[in-house]
Design a protein around this motif. Structure first.
Motif, mmCIF file in Angstrom:
data_model
loop_
_atom_site.group_PDB
_atom_site.id
_atom_site.type_symbol
_atom_site.label_atom_id
_atom_site.label_comp_id
_atom_site.label_asym_id
_atom_site.label_seq_id
_atom_site.Cartn_x
_atom_site.Cartn_y
_atom_site.Cartn_z
ATOM 1 N N LYS A 28 6.224 2.272 -5.849
ATOM 2 C CA LYS A 28 5.604 1.998 -6.296
ATOM 3 C C LYS A 28 5.851 1.947 -8.009
ATOM 4 C CE LYS A 28 2.575 4.602 -4.428
ATOM 5 N NZ LYS A 28 3.408 6.122 -3.609
ATOM 6 N N CYS A 29 5.160 1.724 -8.865
ATOM 7 C CA CYS A 29 4.724 2.061 -10.292
ATOM 8 C C CYS A 29 4.414 3.491 -10.900
ATOM 9 C CB CYS A 29 4.358 1.459 -11.687
ATOM 10 S SG CYS A 29 6.460 0.465 -10.861
ATOM 11 N N ALA A 30 3.959 4.463 -10.152
ATOM 12 C CA ALA A 30 2.790 5.787 -9.987
ATOM 13 C C ALA A 30 1.867 6.136 -11.527
ATOM 14 C CB ALA A 30 2.695 6.224 -8.902
ATOM 15 N N GLY A 31 0.533 6.221 -11.863
ATOM 16 C CA GLY A 31 0.306 7.024 -12.656
ATOM 17 C C GLY A 31 -0.025 5.427 -13.722
ATOM 18 N N ASP B 107 9.928 -0.462 1.344
ATOM 19 C CA ASP B 107 8.542 -0.597 1.955
ATOM 20 C C ASP B 107 7.907 -0.258 1.332
ATOM 21 O OD1 ASP B 107 7.078 1.915 1.987
ATOM 22 O OD2 ASP B 107 8.672 2.228 3.972
ATOM 23 N N CYS B 108 6.203 -1.127 1.108
ATOM 24 C CA CYS B 108 5.394 -0.668 0.148
ATOM 25 C C CYS B 108 4.015 -0.942 1.388
ATOM 26 C CB CYS B 108 5.536 -1.649 -1.022
ATOM 27 S SG CYS B 108 4.971 -3.471 -0.121
ATOM 28 N N TYR B 109 2.586 -0.828 0.216
ATOM 29 C CA TYR B 109 1.665 -1.020 1.270
ATOM 30 C C TYR B 109 0.892 -1.263 0.173
ATOM 31 C CZ TYR B 109 0.634 3.779 -1.371
ATOM 32 O OH TYR B 109 0.893 4.567 -1.858
ATOM 33 N N PRO B 110 -0.443 -2.398 0.867
ATOM 34 C CA PRO B 110 -0.942 -3.375 0.154
ATOM 35 C C PRO B 110 -2.412 -2.808 -0.250
ATOM 36 C CG PRO B 110 -1.796 -3.610 2.069
ATOM 37 C CD PRO B 110 -0.314 -2.678 2.370
ATOM 38 N N TYR B 111 -2.865 -1.916 -0.922
ATOM 39 C CA TYR B 111 -3.339 -1.029 -1.968
ATOM 40 C C TYR B 111 -2.950 -0.627 -3.497
ATOM 41 C CZ TYR B 111 -5.257 -1.037 2.642
ATOM 42 O OH TYR B 111 -5.895 -1.885 4.255
ATOM 43 N N THR B 112 -3.678 -0.401 -4.020
ATOM 44 C CA THR B 112 -3.702 0.198 -5.540
ATOM 45 C C THR B 112 -4.193 1.577 -5.420
ATOM 46 O OG1 THR B 112 -5.776 -0.453 -6.426
ATOM 47 C CG2 THR B 112 -3.530 -2.162 -6.982
ATOM 48 N N TYR C 169 -5.356 8.920 -4.213
ATOM 49 C CA TYR C 169 -5.239 8.845 -5.561
ATOM 50 C C TYR C 169 -5.226 7.039 -6.107
ATOM 51 C CZ TYR C 169 -2.509 13.754 -5.296
ATOM 52 O OH TYR C 169 -3.005 14.173 -5.409
ATOM 53 N N HIS C 170 -5.715 6.308 -7.010
ATOM 54 C CA HIS C 170 -5.970 5.614 -7.759
ATOM 55 C C HIS C 170 -5.288 5.019 -8.584
ATOM 56 C CE1 HIS C 170 -9.306 4.027 -5.065
ATOM 57 N NE2 HIS C 170 -9.705 5.684 -4.877
ATOM 58 N N CYS C 171 -3.899 5.211 -8.698
ATOM 59 C CA CYS C 171 -2.890 5.578 -9.666
ATOM 60 C C CYS C 171 -2.579 4.126 -9.761
ATOM 61 C CB CYS C 171 -2.145 6.619 -8.993
ATOM 62 S SG CYS C 171 -1.714 6.152 -7.476
ATOM 63 N N MET C 172 -2.328 2.687 -9.136
ATOM 64 C CA MET C 172 -1.691 1.268 -9.632
ATOM 65 C C MET C 172 -2.753 0.529 -9.680
ATOM 66 S SD MET C 172 0.321 1.433 -5.696
ATOM 67 C CE MET C 172 -0.659 2.967 -4.584
ATOM 68 N N GLN C 173 -1.381 -0.809 -10.083
ATOM 69 C CA GLN C 173 -2.530 -1.499 -10.781
ATOM 70 C C GLN C 173 -2.045 -2.808 -10.228
ATOM 71 O OE1 GLN C 173 -0.163 -3.297 -14.461
ATOM 72 N NE2 GLN C 173 -2.084 -3.400 -15.988
ATOM 73 N N ASP D 192 -0.806 -5.780 -10.521
ATOM 74 C CA ASP D 192 0.474 -6.628 -11.015
ATOM 75 C C ASP D 192 1.101 -5.816 -10.678
ATOM 76 O OD1 ASP D 192 -1.415 -8.733 -11.774
ATOM 77 O OD2 ASP D 192 -1.113 -7.855 -14.423
ATOM 78 N N ASP D 193 1.639 -4.953 -10.262
ATOM 79 C CA ASP D 193 2.392 -4.073 -10.005
ATOM 80 C C ASP D 193 2.498 -4.555 -8.037
ATOM 81 O OD1 ASP D 193 3.533 -3.620 -12.336
ATOM 82 O OD2 ASP D 193 2.117 -1.920 -12.659
ATOM 83 N N VAL D 194 1.530 -4.236 -7.567
ATOM 84 C CA VAL D 194 1.541 -3.876 -5.781
ATOM 85 C C VAL D 194 1.757 -5.255 -5.868
ATOM 86 C CG1 VAL D 194 -0.001 -4.038 -4.491
ATOM 87 C CG2 VAL D 194 -0.602 -1.884 -6.505
ATOM 88 N N ASN D 195 1.479 -6.367 -6.495
ATOM 89 C CA ASN D 195 1.690 -8.154 -6.032
ATOM 90 C C ASN D 195 3.293 -8.056 -6.158
ATOM 91 O OD1 ASN D 195 -0.863 -7.699 -5.766
ATOM 92 N ND2 ASN D 195 -1.641 -9.559 -7.895
ATOM 93 N N ARG D 196 3.877 -7.998 -7.517
ATOM 94 C CA ARG D 196 5.239 -8.093 -8.156
ATOM 95 C C ARG D 196 6.014 -7.481 -6.435
ATOM 96 N NH1 ARG D 196 5.275 -6.792 -13.015
ATOM 97 N NH2 ARG D 196 4.777 -9.538 -13.233
ATOM 98 N N ILE D 197 5.690 -6.029 -6.363
ATOM 99 C CA ILE D 197 6.633 -5.230 -5.167
ATOM 100 C C ILE D 197 6.266 -6.363 -4.020
ATOM 101 C CG2 ILE D 197 6.389 -2.961 -4.465
ATOM 102 C CD1 ILE D 197 6.493 -1.755 -6.911
#
Length: 499
Positions: free
Chosen positions: A259-262, A288-293, A351-355, A357-362
């Motif tokens: 993720k890209c956090a912050g 791996d990643c999870y489908p939330y921001t 923590y609502h720490c992601m965006q 577009d970043d989640v979608n791309r990853i």
């Protein structure tokens, strides 16, 4: 045709008229599937199975039949034993969980006191009663959970066994003792080693400590999975460290919940993924990643900020604060955010720490597979515990059209099994274990929300684990009495090339 000489075949279960998405990424195809003795006995597209005698026939008309979902990133270590029905996972079509992530595992563990942060996410001291990995395997099989269990060994768990305090580097003798415990675990089927180098009880472990600890992995065909030392501004440096450890140990690397956090990190996902792709040229690397921001963990003072919403999910000294924003609590107490966070310790947070577009791309990147990272012991868990996999199917694939359904399912089945060395799993293929999920592609969706997170998904019709019908959606008692899960020992080395 001589009907008198036709062989009458028998099977336990026959699923007819289904649209099969087999987990390989291939196009769907209409087929009937026979299950017998816990395995997929036959797949037929010509109607030839209709003459078979089956103890149970399920009509899959209008539904998709896929491999059961593999949750590669969980913290279900103790729950698969204490709450073996595992409804949060079973209800969303998950048939296998990988435990022991982020450097924390239930085994091998010999606690001297209460579990150190973040091992407390797995439960209180009484939940840790597995001083050897072999004893954990035995306990899982004795509990016979409704889903399969595969396990990593946590670095922080090993440190807590061997060190008098965790705010320093391990000595050579302590590292040797940790390596011995890791080797015992690998001999009993552990998938590999995980680290959580961002956490306070592991952050003082230098790279050299992890390099040494990772050395037993190669001969055992294990992997190295890591919660990076930083998911914030220093993420590229943290990734470089992970790649260096994988190269040194000659094993595949899995970056946990990439993720890209912050806020200051938003928009950097292209840069992060480019670094991953560069590493893939020289070594096997995936994520791996999870489908939330939003993320979720213990309440970490290093992550306290006024730039994002932070919701407290539990607090040991102030349980009434669960469900409130940290900013609201600080205002109520008339203190600043940091002081409020200190008073709440130990505590958990979202923590609502992601965006987006970043989640979608990853999430859409070919290197990524899906893991929920759900926290089953949290009294107000992040909704990913109950909803991660249906969210990929419903929101991201059907509604957002981020990727086709075939790609979504591969990221949750075939690619996951390949990456973690789970043989004869992850595909709808003759001879493979019958871990299967039947779902409605038009209605499947996550129902869990941040305010009401313990909600089963919609559109999951049926789930089989090792051939046993373990969940029937839409029924009053959706989870059946059948619990057919088992411990899955590492059987195959992870692939030399990451797809």
């Amino acid at each position: 045709m001589d009907l008198n000489n036709m062989e009458v075949r028998h099977c336990d279960t026959l699923i007819i008229n289904a649209s099969v998405i087999d987990g390989s990424g291939s196009a769907p195809f209409a087929a009937d599937v026979a299950v017998d003795g816990g395995r997929i006995a036959r797949i037929a597209t010509d109607g030839s199975l209709r003459s078979w005698h089956a103890l149970q026939v399920i009509d899959g008309s209008g539904k998709v039949l896929s491999p059961g979902f593999i949750d590669v990133h969980t913290h279900d270590d103790t729950n698969v034993i204490r709450t073996p029905s595992m409804l949060p996972k079973l209800s969303q079509g998950v048939t296998t969980v990988v435990v022991g992530n982020c450097g924390i595992s239930a085994a091998p563990v010999s606690l001297k006191a209460e579990p150190p942060d973040p091992m407390n996410l797995l439960g209180e001291a009484g939940a840790f009663s597995y001083p050897t990995f072999a004893s954990y395997v035995e306990a899982v099989n004795r509990a016979q959970p409704s889903i399969n269990v595969a396990a990593l060994v946590g670095h922080t768990a090993l440190r807590s066994n061997q060190m008098d305090r965790l705010d320093r580097a391990a000595t050579e003798s302590e590292i040797a003792a940790m390596c011995a415990q890791l080797s015992e675990a690998l001999a009993h089927g552990a998938l590999g080693l995980s680290t959580g180098l961002a956490y306070g009880n592991a952050i003082n472990a230098p790279t050299a400590e992890v390099l040494a600890l990772a050395e037993p992995l190669a001969n055992a065909g294990g992997i190295y999975a890591t919660h990076l030392r930083s998911e914030f501004a220093d993420i590229l440096e943290a990734m470089d460290e992970a790649f260096r450890i994988g190269k040194h140990a000659r094993v595949p690397v899995v970056i946990s919940h990439l993720k890209c956090a912050g806020v200051e990190n938003w928009g950097r996902s292209a840069e992060v993924l480019e670094a991953l792709e560069q590493a893939q040229r020289y070594q096997p690397v995936g994520c791996d990643c999870y489908p939330y921001t939003a993320s979720s963990s213990t309440l970490d003072l290093k992550q306290v900020t006024d730039t994002i919403d932070i919701m407290v999910t539990w607090s040991e000294p102030h349980p009434a604060m669960g469900g409130k924003l940290l900013a609201e609590i600080a205002a109520e107490w008339q203190v600043d955010l940091m002081e409020a966070a200190r008073r709440l310790q130990p505590a958990g947070a979202v923590y609502h720490c992601m965006q987006d577009d970043d989640v979608n791309r990853i999430l859409s990147h070919p290197a990524s597979v899906v893991g929920s990272d759900g926290l089953p012991n949290d009294p107000l868990p992040h909704p990913r515990l109950w909803g991660a996999f249906p969210r990929v199917l419903g929101y991201y694939s059907r509604e957002q059209k981020l990727f086709p359904l075939t790609v979504a399912i591969r990221k949750m089945t075939g690619l996951s099994a390949e990456r973690f060395g789970l043989t004869e799993r992850g595909l709808v293929r003759e001879g493979y274990w019958a871990d299967l999920v039947l779902f409605d592609p038009d209605t499947v969706r996550d129902a869990a929300t941040f305010s009401d997170p313990m909600q089963p998904a919609e559109g999951i019709e049926a789930v089989w684990v090792n051939g046993a019908l373990s969940y029937l959606g839409g029924t009053e008692k959706a989870a059946t009495a059948l619990r057919a899960g088992r411990f899955l020992a590492r059987q195959a080395a992870a692939p030399a090339v990451v797809a």
